[in-house]
Design an enzyme around this catalytic site. Structure first.
Site, short mmCIF file in Angstrom:
data_model
loop_
_atom_site.label_atom_id
_atom_site.label_comp_id
_atom_site.label_asym_id
_atom_site.label_seq_id
_atom_site.Cartn_x
_atom_site.Cartn_y
_atom_site.Cartn_z
N CYS A 41 30.06 33.65 40.84
CA CYS A 41 30.96 33.35 39.65
C CYS A 41 30.28 33.77 38.51
O CYS A 41 30.91 33.64 37.13
CB CYS A 41 31.03 31.99 39.55
SG CYS A 41 31.98 31.18 40.64
N ASP A 43 27.13 33.23 37.42
CA ASP A 43 25.82 32.74 36.77
C ASP A 43 25.34 31.58 37.77
O ASP A 43 26.07 31.08 38.49
CB ASP A 43 26.16 31.78 35.45
CG ASP A 43 26.65 32.22 34.36
OD1 ASP A 43 25.69 33.27 33.99
OD2 ASP A 43 27.76 32.44 33.95
N CYS A 68 23.55 35.73 32.08
CA CYS A 68 23.56 36.60 30.82
C CYS A 68 22.38 36.28 29.90
O CYS A 68 21.47 35.34 30.13
CB CYS A 68 24.83 36.48 30.02
SG CYS A 68 25.10 34.80 29.61
N CYS A 112 26.50 28.03 29.64
CA CYS A 112 25.16 28.18 29.86
C CYS A 112 24.43 26.98 29.61
O CYS A 112 23.60 26.69 30.38
CB CYS A 112 24.57 29.43 29.13
SG CYS A 112 25.37 30.98 29.64
#
Length: 293
Positions: A41, A43, A68, A112
């Site tokens: 996916c 992450d 990221c 995140c």
């Protein structure tokens, strides 16, 4: 190019506490990890904790992440925030705390910070022997099959971050970011949470007045004003690129600071009177008057 803060870039280029923690079988020390996300996916995060068993305290924290710039910086920030905390105190750390530590994150990257909060909870639940299957966020109907996001998880992120649109939910937990077939269900959940919040506010006000049989104290009034702003006013303003912050309360005069698009908008007076003052008068007292500072 994402508009990252200096702190985000600092922790991306020079992340703190990256790597794993070895379990050296030290007496009175436990090493555990929590894992969330999926490389498929985009992450994934594994958070390692070194715990002082007798004091229930986090001695050290490390992370391994695939993702990221925001994922790396958020993971690093989380480890800095929780070191030295008891487990109960660490469970109070939210995705907002992570984002604030970083000086903010682009809304599209807020997932995140949510991933960090979830990894922390997963590690502590694992240490305490609580099966992930009974975690409250894993209960309830599956809303987003593309990313495996449950109704409970979406409800929580809406409530904790005052989200007002399905697009914001996607930014925070990715739900709706796949095929998009669940976006209508997410809109329904947002409407339901908003309605529940309004009912809770009305109940809080009625209960306070009924118990005291006298006008609200200044502290109670400020608390209720802040609650209405956070749960009913701010989500609407944020959805239009604006925001509002409670500045002060003097008697029945409520002073607020309009931010973002609201601060520079030509219709800011209408925002004060229609979106804010009218709502506070409806929920708390007809005597309240709102002014900008």
């Amino acid at each position: 190019m994402w508009d990252y803060t200096d702190k985000v870039m600092e922790l991306f280029y020079n992340p703190k506490n990256q790597g794993l923690l070895e379990d050296n079988q030290e007496p009175g020390i436990a090493v555990v990890f929590g894992e969330v996300g999926s490389i498929a996916c985009g992450d994934a995060l594994r958070l390692h904790l070194k715990i002082d068993v007798d004091n229930d305290k986090i001695l050290d924290a490390r992370f391994q992440t695939f993702g990221c710039t925001s994922a790396i910086a958020s993971s690093s920030a989380l480890t800095e925030l929780i070191k030295g905390l008891t487990l109960n105190a660490a469970l109070q750390v939210t995705n907002k705390d992570i984002a604030e530590y970083l000086g903010g994150l682009p809304e599209a990257k807020m997932h995140c910070s949510v991933m960090g909060q979830e990894a922390l909870e997963a590690a502590i639940f694992k240490y305490r022997g609580i099966p992930i299957a009974v975690h409250e966020e894993d209960e309830g109907a599956l809303i987003c099959s593309c990313f495996g996001i449950s109704e409970s998880k979406i409800r929580r992120v809406i409530q904790e971050n005052n989200l007002a649109t399905a697009e914001q939910v996607t930014s925070y937990v990715k739900a709706g970011g796949g095929c998009g077939s669940c976006l209508a269900n997410i809109d329904d959940l947002i409407a339901a949470v908003t309605k529940e919040s309004a009912l809770n506010i009305a109940t809080d006000i009625a209960t306070a007045q009924e118990q005291l049989q006298r006008p609200l104290t200044t502290v109670q009034k400020i608390a209720l004003i802040q609650k209405v702003l956070d749960e009913e006013v701010r989500p609407l303003l944020i959805a239009d690129g604006g925001d509002v912050e409670l500045y002060d309360v003097e008697g029945d005069r409520v002073q607020v600071a309009l931010q973002g698009a609201c601060g520079s908008c030509s219709s800011s007076t209408a925002t004060l009177k229609v979106a804010i003052e009218a709502k506070l008068q409806e929920r708390i007292s007809q005597k309240l008057l709102v002014e900008a500072v």
